[in-house]
Structure formats: C-alpha cells, structure tokens
Scaffold this motif. Sequence first.
Motif: not given
Length: 312
Positions: A222-224, A232-233, A242-248, A299-311
């Motif tokens: 995420v830092a990179d 993030p949107l 997607d890659d991070l979601v699959h890893r988690f 984390y805020p960047w990641l949360v934004q990206a996850l929320r965007h993907d869900r919507a």
Amino acid sequence: MDVTTLYSIGELSRRTGLPVRTIRFYSDSGVVAPTTRSPAGYRLYDLDALLRLELVRTLRELGMDLPTIRRVLDRELSVAEVAAAHADAMDVQIRTLRLRRSVLRAVAGRGSTPEETKLMHRLTQLSGDERRRLIDDFVEGTFGTVDADPAAVAMVRAATPDLPDDPTGEQVAAWVELAELVGDEDFRARMRRTAVHQASGRTLGIESDAGEELMEFTRQRVADAMESGMDPLSDRAAPVVDDLVHRFAGAFARIPDTEFRDWLAREFEVAHDPRVERYWRLVWIVNGWQVVPNLLPVYPWLVQALRHDRAA
C-alpha cells in the motif's frame, strides 16, 4: 573644532547632512535647543548641540520616535535600553512581514479565492499565544471529560502544531486547514474514538491474527501504491486490492467475497480514521517534521479501496 566654537543652522546642516528645516524643527520641539543667539537673533549651536544632533539623526534612522529620543538625550533612558526595546519591536515586525510573505506565496501557489485569502490572512495573523489557545480549546473540547484518557491527551499535546516565524507556503496552507479542522465537531468525535487506541500503542486484532509477515507485506504494497500516486478508487488499484484480499482470505480461511471485503474494511477502520490521519499529517507539515515513509497511514487508503470495490 573646540568647545567654544558656535555654528549656525546652515553650518550644522553641512556638517550633519540634515536639511535646515529639519534642524529648525528639532530646535522648535526642544530636542536640540540652540546654545545661544547672535546679536541679529539667529540661532547658534555649540559642539554639544552638534553631537546631540548627530545622535538624533542616528536614532531616527534606526526608526526611533522623538519622545523616546528626548528621554535618551535627557538621560532618562540609556541608548542600550532603547536599542534593546527597539530591536525587540523590529523582531515582531520582521516576523509579521515574513508571515505575510508566506501567505502571499501560498495564495499565488494555490490560486486562492478572495474568501480563502482573507481566511488565510486572518488565521495566520493570530499571535503564537492565540494559536496555542486555539489548539488548547480543541484538546479541552475533545478530551475535557472526567473519563478522558490521559495518554491520549498527552499524545495530542506533545504534538501541538506550532507555525514557525518564517513558514513556507505549504506550512501556511496546512495551518489554515488544521485551524478549520479542529473546530469541526464531527472531527472532534472522530479524534475521541481513535486517539485512545493510537495512544495505547496496541495492535489491531487483525494485525495480530494475520501475522507480522502478511501485515508487513500489506503495509509495503500500500505504501508503494501511495507513493506512486495511485488513487484507491482507480482501476489501477483494483489488482493490488484483489491480491491483498486473497492473501487475507487464505490466512483466515475465508472466501474472498464482498462480505469478507466489508469485514476487512471494518477491521482496518477501527483506529485509522482518514480525517484523523489527515490531522496528524498537517501537524507534521506545520511543525516541519520529516515525514517518515514507514509511518505513512496506509490503512485509510486500503479501507477506501475496499469500500469502493464493495460498492462497485
């Protein structure tokens, strides 16, 4: 030249470089009175008057007013005392001019509207004490309750934003944004929710459960992405997320579906509110602290990206 020599106003003017009318004004106001008068009634001055006049010229060139100069000449004040006070006053003037220059540079760089320019000028004109009171009011209004966490209060106070005497345009803009932010009640509520967790230094539950290796990989990815300017949107962020979601999902033996993404967002959201993270970033800028890449709020960047993907 000796102590018995007397000079006319014209001769004093030639010796000191001051206009005749200026010397006459000093004489009429009693700053440098004539020693005597000629039989024809013309003013005459002795050596002491010449030396007083040269001192007056020097002090006036330094910006001192005539009442103060008279007190120096009358031995009520020493030159050293007056010089020290005048130097302090000039320091204030210099700080004010530097601040105005910084505001103008910020306005020029941001293309600010007239309203924003007025706001910048008004907020930066506050004295150091007034700026500290603004932050004190914010801390008191946010944590001024009997159950306030002392560690959270200490953390916020230890990082009190302090605009320097000669701020950059970026620091001026950050201070203006910060001043608006701390007066917002919604932000204060967000700060109350997150500051206790941040001050305690506790790790999030998901950080402990996922393991250090996966968390370090996530922070680096995420830092990179942030350092490369990736929104993030944007579509560019989708493969990273997607890659991070699959890893988690693998780490938690879960299906990487919408429900899991929503759960991840909630877990990372607990102590990393975007507006609170923005506050700390503004504090770093105003105080001129170096922004350490490893401490970027990922984390805020990641949360934004996850929320965007869900919507989506």
